[in-house]
Write an enzyme that holds these catalytic residues in place. Structure first.
Site, PDB file in Angstrom:
ATOM      1  N   TYR A  57      26.987  38.440  37.706  1.00 43.28           N
ATOM      2  CA  TYR A  57      26.092  37.537  36.993  1.00 43.28           C
ATOM      3  C   TYR A  57      26.834  36.238  36.736  1.00 43.28           C
ATOM      4  CZ  TYR A  57      23.052  35.613  33.349  1.00 43.28           C
ATOM      5  OH  TYR A  57      22.234  34.801  32.616  1.00 43.28           O
TER       6      TYR A  57
ATOM      7  N   ASP B 258      34.644  33.239  38.269  1.00 37.22           N
ATOM      8  CA  ASP B 258      33.827  33.167  37.057  1.00 37.22           C
ATOM      9  C   ASP B 258      34.524  34.015  35.997  1.00 37.22           C
ATOM     10  OD1 ASP B 258      32.067  33.355  35.009  1.00 37.22           O
ATOM     11  OD2 ASP B 258      30.328  33.911  36.231  1.00 37.22           O
TER      12      ASP B 258
ATOM     13  N   LYS C 123      32.010  31.811  26.599  1.00 39.00           N
ATOM     14  CA  LYS C 123      32.241  32.850  25.594  1.00 39.00           C
ATOM     15  C   LYS C 123      33.474  32.612  24.697  1.00 39.00           C
ATOM     16  CE  LYS C 123      29.011  35.829  27.767  1.00 39.00           C
ATOM     17  NZ  LYS C 123      28.688  36.129  29.152  1.00 39.00           N
TER      18      LYS C 123
END
Ligand SMILES: *Cc1c(COP(=O)(O)O)cnc(C)c1O
Length: 432
Positions: A145, A240, A268
């Site tokens: 994702y 990522d 995050k």
């Protein structure tokens, strides 16, 4: 039984003004067929729902809260920042500070651009790679994702996978056509895919450890080979590390495996629990961004001073405590050991994948090394497990395909309590 009266009422109300009652799909609990919870407050390792039920939290804002909820020094840094203005639309000194911290721990990063979310970071990284190589295609891996950007929503993990719409609709065929998604951990297939798309591939983007299809680890040597093969083909490597950055180690997955990507996406943790994202990497690629180069990217809230202040404080704390990651890993390993032991003792087919402070449980007796493997796990059993855990005051992700996150705030007693809950539940599950 849990009382969820207030959450139920809030849902009825929310559904009238918010789509599905939520602003991000997994929060609907649709993936576990359960009634959704509304959060009221959180401290440390705990979250309270609207009815006042208290849970040991393993969602932890999907990994951003490595220091726990409402961490005093981080919250304090944010509050101090707000007092001086919450957003300027101008550059600030603090952005240089956070960029410096990222560069210090990620030698692959010469320059940084802060954005407001991980999605934007990945979108910008892909745009940069296409501009740099003047090639159209992207290779990604099934179940990874990278946010909800069109080109990357092909066989995606996280909410797409949870809701059974891995590519989603509303994406132009042209976008999907230029994205090739292949199984993770298969280097030969990666080579073959490059061969079939010779000189057409701009970049390969990968979660170095998949954390949105449960946790899936790279096979020995996979990441290194991926980087080497990509380099030979002049394909830009994008890691990522929105989840893994400052999570698996201070230096992320790239530091752990000693591999050097061209571009890295962050999010995050680097915002200390506030909205953030960043793309960083090689100077010659990064300098294609406006205003230096012709690749456009901008944002009203990019480098937001509150997020940046919280991020700096969080990263300083992580860097200052030499035992931080070791302690976190030990706690996580303790919990994983209990879960595995109880599964074995109760004859429950279970595979737990884990690294550092993330783990995920798959109800299967097979090893889980790819997206296809996750689909073989018993989802119905996870649904039951999830609901019973809630009853015991433990909140796992409301999806069989998301990771559990342990924070510094998870005390030994919280870990033991979670273990005891799992034991109790496995004894119930085994009989039914
Ligand atoms: C969460 C996540 C994103 C998206 O970040 P947002 O801030 O939610 O847009 C991208 N990549 C990975 C690996 C993620 O876990």
């Amino acid at each position: 039984m849990l009382t969820l009266e207030k959450s139920h009422k809030l849902f009825d109300k929310a559904a009238r003004s918010l789509v599905g009652g939520v602003n991000s799909p997994v929060r609907s609990f649709k993936g576990v067929g359960a009634d959704m919870l509304f959060a009221q407050k959180a401290r440390g390792a705990y979250v309270w729902d609207a009815d006042g039920n208290k849970y040991i939290d393993y969602i932890m804002s999907w990994g951003g809260l490595i220091l726990g909820h409402a961490h005093k020094p981080v919250a304090g840094a944010a509050i101090e920042a707000i007092k001086n203005g919450s957003s300027f639309g101008l550059a600030t000194d603090q952005e240089i500070g956070l960029a410096g911290l990222v560069k210090e721990h990620y030698p692959s990063v010469d320059k940084v651009r802060f954005v407001a979310s991980g999605t934007e970071a990945c979108m910008t990284a892909v745009r940069l790679a296409r501009a740099f190589t003047r090639r159209p295609k992207i290779i990604k891996f099934d179940g990874c994702y990278h946010g909800h950007f069109d080109s990357l929503l092909v066989k995606s993990g996280s909410g797409n996978l949870t809701l059974g719409i891995p590519s989603g609709e509303g994406i132009l065929p042209a976008y999907a056509r230029d994205t090739v998604s292949i199984p993770f951990n298969d280097i030969e297939l990666f080579k073959k895919t490059l061969e079939e798309n010779k000189e057409k591939v701009a970049c390969v983007i990968v979660e170095p450890v998949l954390c949105n299809t449960g946790v899936i680890l790279p096979k020995e040597g996979f990441l290194k080979a991926l980087v080497d093969v990509a380099r030979q083909n002049k394909v830009i490597v994008i890691f990522d590390e929105v989840v893994t950055g400052f999570r698996l180690s201070l230096k992320g997955a790239q530091g752990l495996w000693g591999v050097v990507p061209d571009l890295t996406c962050f999010g995050k943790i680097i915002g200390g629990g506030f909205p953030v994202g960043a793309v960083g990497g090689r100077q010659d690629i990064m300098d294609l961004l406006a205003p230096v180069g012709p690749v456009y990217q901008a944002g009203t809230f990019s480098g937001n001073p509150v997020s940046i202040a919280a991020g700096i404080k969080a990263l300083e704390i992580l860097a200052s405590d030499k035992a931080f990651y070791k302690d976190l890993e030990k706690k996580t390993a303790r919990l994983v050991a209990i879960i595995r032991k109880e599964a074995l003792a109760n004859g429950i087919a279970l595979t737990v994948n884990t690294i550092g402070s993330v783990f995920s449980v798959f109800f299967t007796d097979r090893e889980v090394m790819s997206y296809a493997d996750t689909l073989g796990a018993d989802k119905a059993r996870y649904v039951r497990f999830f609901a019973l855990l809630c009853q015991e005051g433990v909140l796992f992700p409301p999806s069989a395909f998301e990771a559990c996150f342990v924070s510094q705030a998870h005390s030994d007693s919280a870990i033991e309590k979670t273990g005891a809950a799992v034991q109790k539940i496995f004894r119930i599950i085994r009989r039914t």
